[in-house]
Scaffold this motif. Structure first.
Motif, PDB file in Angstrom:
ATOM      1  N   PRO A  52      17.669  67.146  14.851  1.00  0.00           N
ATOM      2  CA  PRO A  52      17.811  67.459  13.906  1.00  0.00           C
ATOM      3  C   PRO A  52      17.263  69.512  13.268  1.00  0.00           C
ATOM      4  N   THR A  53      18.292  69.772  13.369  1.00  0.00           N
ATOM      5  CA  THR A  53      17.825  71.376  13.342  1.00  0.00           C
ATOM      6  C   THR A  53      18.241  72.154  11.381  1.00  0.00           C
ATOM      7  N   PRO A  54      17.847  71.690  10.798  1.00  0.00           N
ATOM      8  CA  PRO A  54      18.050  71.941   9.663  1.00  0.00           C
ATOM      9  C   PRO A  54      17.169  73.588   9.072  1.00  0.00           C
ATOM     10  N   TYR A  55      16.048  72.951   9.397  1.00  0.00           N
ATOM     11  CA  TYR A  55      15.081  73.040   9.129  1.00  0.00           C
ATOM     12  C   TYR A  55      15.157  74.647  10.341  1.00  0.00           C
ATOM     13  N   SER A  56      15.288  74.065  11.106  1.00  0.00           N
ATOM     14  CA  SER A  56      15.340  75.058  12.261  1.00  0.00           C
ATOM     15  C   SER A  56      15.804  76.471  12.265  1.00  0.00           C
ATOM     16  N   ALA A  57      17.302  75.947  11.434  1.00  0.00           N
ATOM     17  CA  ALA A  57      18.251  77.337  11.747  1.00  0.00           C
ATOM     18  C   ALA A  57      18.126  77.619  10.345  1.00  0.00           C
ATOM     19  N   ALA A  58      17.182  76.612   9.100  1.00  0.00           N
ATOM     20  CA  ALA A  58      17.105  77.877   7.924  1.00  0.00           C
ATOM     21  C   ALA A  58      16.329  79.011   8.580  1.00  0.00           C
ATOM     22  N   VAL A  59      15.185  78.572   9.414  1.00  0.00           N
ATOM     23  CA  VAL A  59      14.039  79.472   9.585  1.00  0.00           C
ATOM     24  C   VAL A  59      14.669  80.988  10.237  1.00  0.00           C
ATOM     25  N   TRP A  60      15.229  80.618  11.479  1.00  0.00           N
ATOM     26  CA  TRP A  60      16.022  81.014  11.938  1.00  0.00           C
ATOM     27  C   TRP A  60      16.946  82.263  11.356  1.00  0.00           C
ATOM     28  N   VAL A  61      17.323  81.858   9.803  1.00  0.00           N
ATOM     29  CA  VAL A  61      18.323  82.884   9.344  1.00  0.00           C
ATOM     30  C   VAL A  61      17.002  83.292   8.162  1.00  0.00           C
ATOM     31  N   GLY A  62      15.933  82.719   7.778  1.00  0.00           N
ATOM     32  CA  GLY A  62      15.183  83.612   7.007  1.00  0.00           C
ATOM     33  C   GLY A  62      14.186  84.971   8.439  1.00  0.00           C
ATOM     34  N   TYR A  63      14.202  84.029   9.531  1.00  0.00           N
ATOM     35  CA  TYR A  63      13.788  85.182  10.068  1.00  0.00           C
ATOM     36  C   TYR A  63      14.159  86.314  10.249  1.00  0.00           C
ATOM     37  N   ALA A  64      15.911  86.356  10.375  1.00  0.00           N
ATOM     38  CA  ALA A  64      16.397  86.972  10.761  1.00  0.00           C
ATOM     39  C   ALA A  64      16.906  88.241   9.285  1.00  0.00           C
ATOM     40  N   VAL A  65      16.638  87.653   7.878  1.00  0.00           N
ATOM     41  CA  VAL A  65      16.703  88.608   7.054  1.00  0.00           C
ATOM     42  C   VAL A  65      14.884  88.930   7.110  1.00  0.00           C
ATOM     43  N   LEU A  66      13.987  88.875   7.212  1.00  0.00           N
ATOM     44  CA  LEU A  66      12.793  89.290   7.330  1.00  0.00           C
ATOM     45  C   LEU A  66      12.932  90.755   8.492  1.00  0.00           C
ATOM     46  N   GLY A  67      13.489  89.848   9.211  1.00  0.00           N
ATOM     47  CA  GLY A  67      13.720  91.922  10.101  1.00  0.00           C
ATOM     48  C   GLY A  67      14.531  92.564   9.775  1.00  0.00           C
ATOM     49  N   VAL A  68      15.543  91.873   9.259  1.00  0.00           N
ATOM     50  CA  VAL A  68      15.632  93.458   8.900  1.00  0.00           C
ATOM     51  C   VAL A  68      15.651  94.263   7.997  1.00  0.00           C
ATOM     52  N   VAL A  69      14.549  93.065   6.674  1.00  0.00           N
ATOM     53  CA  VAL A  69      14.106  93.715   5.823  1.00  0.00           C
ATOM     54  C   VAL A  69      12.959  95.231   6.155  1.00  0.00           C
ATOM     55  N   ALA A  70      12.231  94.686   7.656  1.00  0.00           N
ATOM     56  CA  ALA A  70      10.651  95.035   7.910  1.00  0.00           C
ATOM     57  C   ALA A  70      11.146  96.210   8.526  1.00  0.00           C
ATOM     58  N   LEU A 101       6.194  71.519  12.496  1.00  0.00           N
ATOM     59  CA  LEU A 101       6.473  69.773  11.872  1.00  0.00           C
ATOM     60  C   LEU A 101       7.733  69.152  12.585  1.00  0.00           C
ATOM     61  N   THR A 102       8.920  69.422  12.602  1.00  0.00           N
ATOM     62  CA  THR A 102       9.903  69.369  12.100  1.00  0.00           C
ATOM     63  C   THR A 102      10.594  68.498  13.310  1.00  0.00           C
ATOM     64  N   THR A 103      10.093  69.997  14.652  1.00  0.00           N
ATOM     65  CA  THR A 103      10.815  69.787  15.538  1.00  0.00           C
ATOM     66  C   THR A 103      10.353  68.725  16.551  1.00  0.00           C
ATOM     67  N   ALA A 104       8.275  67.119  15.850  1.00  0.00           N
ATOM     68  CA  ALA A 104       7.742  67.175  16.926  1.00  0.00           C
ATOM     69  C   ALA A 104       7.798  66.044  15.813  1.00  0.00           C
ATOM     70  N   GLY A 105       8.303  65.893  14.899  1.00  0.00           N
ATOM     71  CA  GLY A 105       7.936  64.630  13.957  1.00  0.00           C
ATOM     72  C   GLY A 105       8.907  63.381  14.304  1.00  0.00           C
ATOM     73  N   PRO A 106      10.859  63.839  14.719  1.00  0.00           N
ATOM     74  CA  PRO A 106      11.455  62.894  14.926  1.00  0.00           C
ATOM     75  C   PRO A 106      11.200  62.143  16.612  1.00  0.00           C
ATOM     76  N   ILE A 107      11.386  62.669  17.498  1.00  0.00           N
ATOM     77  CA  ILE A 107      11.317  62.297  18.476  1.00  0.00           C
ATOM     78  C   ILE A 107       9.879  62.642  19.154  1.00  0.00           C
ATOM     79  N   PRO A 108       9.568  61.457  20.137  1.00  0.00           N
ATOM     80  CA  PRO A 108       8.113  61.574  19.688  1.00  0.00           C
ATOM     81  C   PRO A 108       7.395  62.061  20.950  1.00  0.00           C
ATOM     82  N   SER A 109       8.381  62.264  21.925  1.00  0.00           N
ATOM     83  CA  SER A 109       8.146  62.174  23.415  1.00  0.00           C
ATOM     84  C   SER A 109       7.661  64.403  22.829  1.00  0.00           C
ATOM     85  N   ARG A 110       8.516  64.586  21.904  1.00  0.00           N
ATOM     86  CA  ARG A 110       8.526  66.198  22.142  1.00  0.00           C
ATOM     87  C   ARG A 110       6.902  66.688  21.446  1.00  0.00           C
TER      88      ARG A 110
END
Length: 389
Positions: A52-70, A101-110
């Motif tokens: 499940p990557t919705p949070y990861s994708a949102a953060v990736w886009v947010g980082y891209a915006v922050l990088g452009v602004v900075a 938090l969202t990466t480690a949650g769904p799959i215990p092996s992570r």
């Protein structure tokens, strides 16, 4: 005397150029790292692991915006105040916590160290760009905060065993040391460039002062030689009572010498039209003995003439004024490539005054009037030059 001195680059501009070069490198690494390792890895994980990557994708886009602004703010010279860090730093840390938090949650092996927890590994490049104009302490403070947050998340995710802590120490070192080194190295290089530019600027200023002193000394030497030629012999003869002051030729010789000295006194004046200034000095000397001199305004714009050319143009005027009885009229006609200085006076014929190469002198008499002029042509190799003062 004119000396060409190369224009010096401002010291601040040199420092800024080197500082911007290091900043460009940091921006390039930030952009490449965010686009190529992180984006393909995220897509593949979503494709094959069904992670499940919705949070990861949102953060990736947010980082891209922050990088452009900075990058935009800092590359334009901004980012020195608290506004940019206060906006970027909390969002970077919040995004890192969300993905961990969202990466480690769904799959215990992570775990916290899974590759899916990518913000912890790359947010240092975004912070480096955003904090580039800040003191080193601000960047170190960010990495301490990131390390503390990572430790809290590691404990919260149940990975704070002996092996996990060892991995954690290694990871904290790996995600911060390169950015800190680049920050210190870039600013150190800019500081060295500034000091080098300051030294070069000081050397150039010293050379300029030396050239100026040499030019002043050379001008003084030329003036001394002129005074010696025009007055030394005359004063010697006066002291030896070898000059008959009742003789008209002797008086005219003295008047010529006095006018030349008065011209010499104004040759170094900083005025828009030095030729007219020198003619006025010659006219003033004649007016002191009762001669009415009509010095008319120049017709046309007088180009910049060398000191030698101006002296040659005024020499016939001095000779005629010294022989003038009551009145004289001096005119100046100028174009970009030619200057003519003429005088009409009730003077006796003084003969032809020798003129230097490049100056065409003409004389004529008619009755009690005498006319003389000096003509300068640009094609004679003495064209418009900066006046030697």
């Amino acid at each position: 005397m004119n000396r060409d001195v190369p224009a010096r680059r401002p010291v601040s501009a040199v420092e800024t150029r080197y500082d911007d070069g290091a900043l460009h490198a940091a921006v390039l690494v930030m952009a490449v790292w965010h686009l190529f390792p992180i984006l393909p890895d995220g897509v593949l994980r979503w494709r094959f692991d069904r992670f499940p990557t919705p949070y990861s994708a949102a953060v990736w886009v947010g980082y891209a915006v922050l990088g452009v602004v900075a990058a935009t703010v800092t590359l334009r010279g901004g980012g020195r105040g608290p506004a940019l860090p206060l906006i970027v730093v909390p969002l970077l840390l919040a995004g890192s916590a969300l993905v961990a938090l969202t990466t480690a949650g769904p799959i215990p092996s992570r775990s916290f160290f899974d590759a899916g927890n990518w913000p912890f590994n790359v947010l240092g490049w975004f912070a480096l760009v955003a904090l580039w104009r800040q003191p080193l302490a601000a960047l170190l403070g960010f990495f301490l905060a990131n390390g503390a947050l990572g430790l809290v998340l590691l404990i919260a995710l149940g990975g704070a065993d002996q092996l996990g802590l060892a991995w954690y120490v290694t990871a904290v070192h790996g995600v911060s040391i390169i950015q800190i080194v680049l920050f210190i190295g870039g600013h150190r290089l800019a500081a060295i460039a500034r000091r080098t530019a300051e030294d070069q600027d000081q050397i150039a200023r010293s050379a300029t002062r030396r050239l100026a002193a040499e030019a002043v000394q050379a001008a003084r030497q030329r003036r001394y030689e002129l005074v010696r030629r025009t007055t030394a012999a005359l004063l010697t003869r006066l002291a030896a009572d070898e000059i008959d002051l009742t003789d008209g030729a002797a008086r005219r010789e003295i008047r010529v010498a006095v006018s030349q000295l008065r011209r010499l006194m104004v040759e170094s004046d900083d005025v828009p039209d030095p030729l007219l200034q020198e003619l006025r000095a010659c006219a003033d000397e004649a007016e002191r003995r009762g001669v009415e001199v009509d010095l008319q305004a120049p017709v046309g714009v007088v180009p910049a003439l060398s000191l030698e050319v101006r002296r040659a143009l005024t020499e016939p005027i001095i000779e005629v004024l010294a022989a003038t009885a009551t009145h004289a009229r001096v005119t100046v006609i100028a174009t970009a490539g030619e200057v003519v200085v003429a005088i009409l006076a009730d003077a006796r014929d003084i003969g032809r005054v020798p003129s230097p190469p490049g100056i065409e002198a003409s004389y004529d008499t008619k009755g009690d009037l005498m006319w003389a002029q000096g003509r300068w042509h640009a094609r004679d190799g003495q064209g418009s030059e900066a006046s030697e003062r």
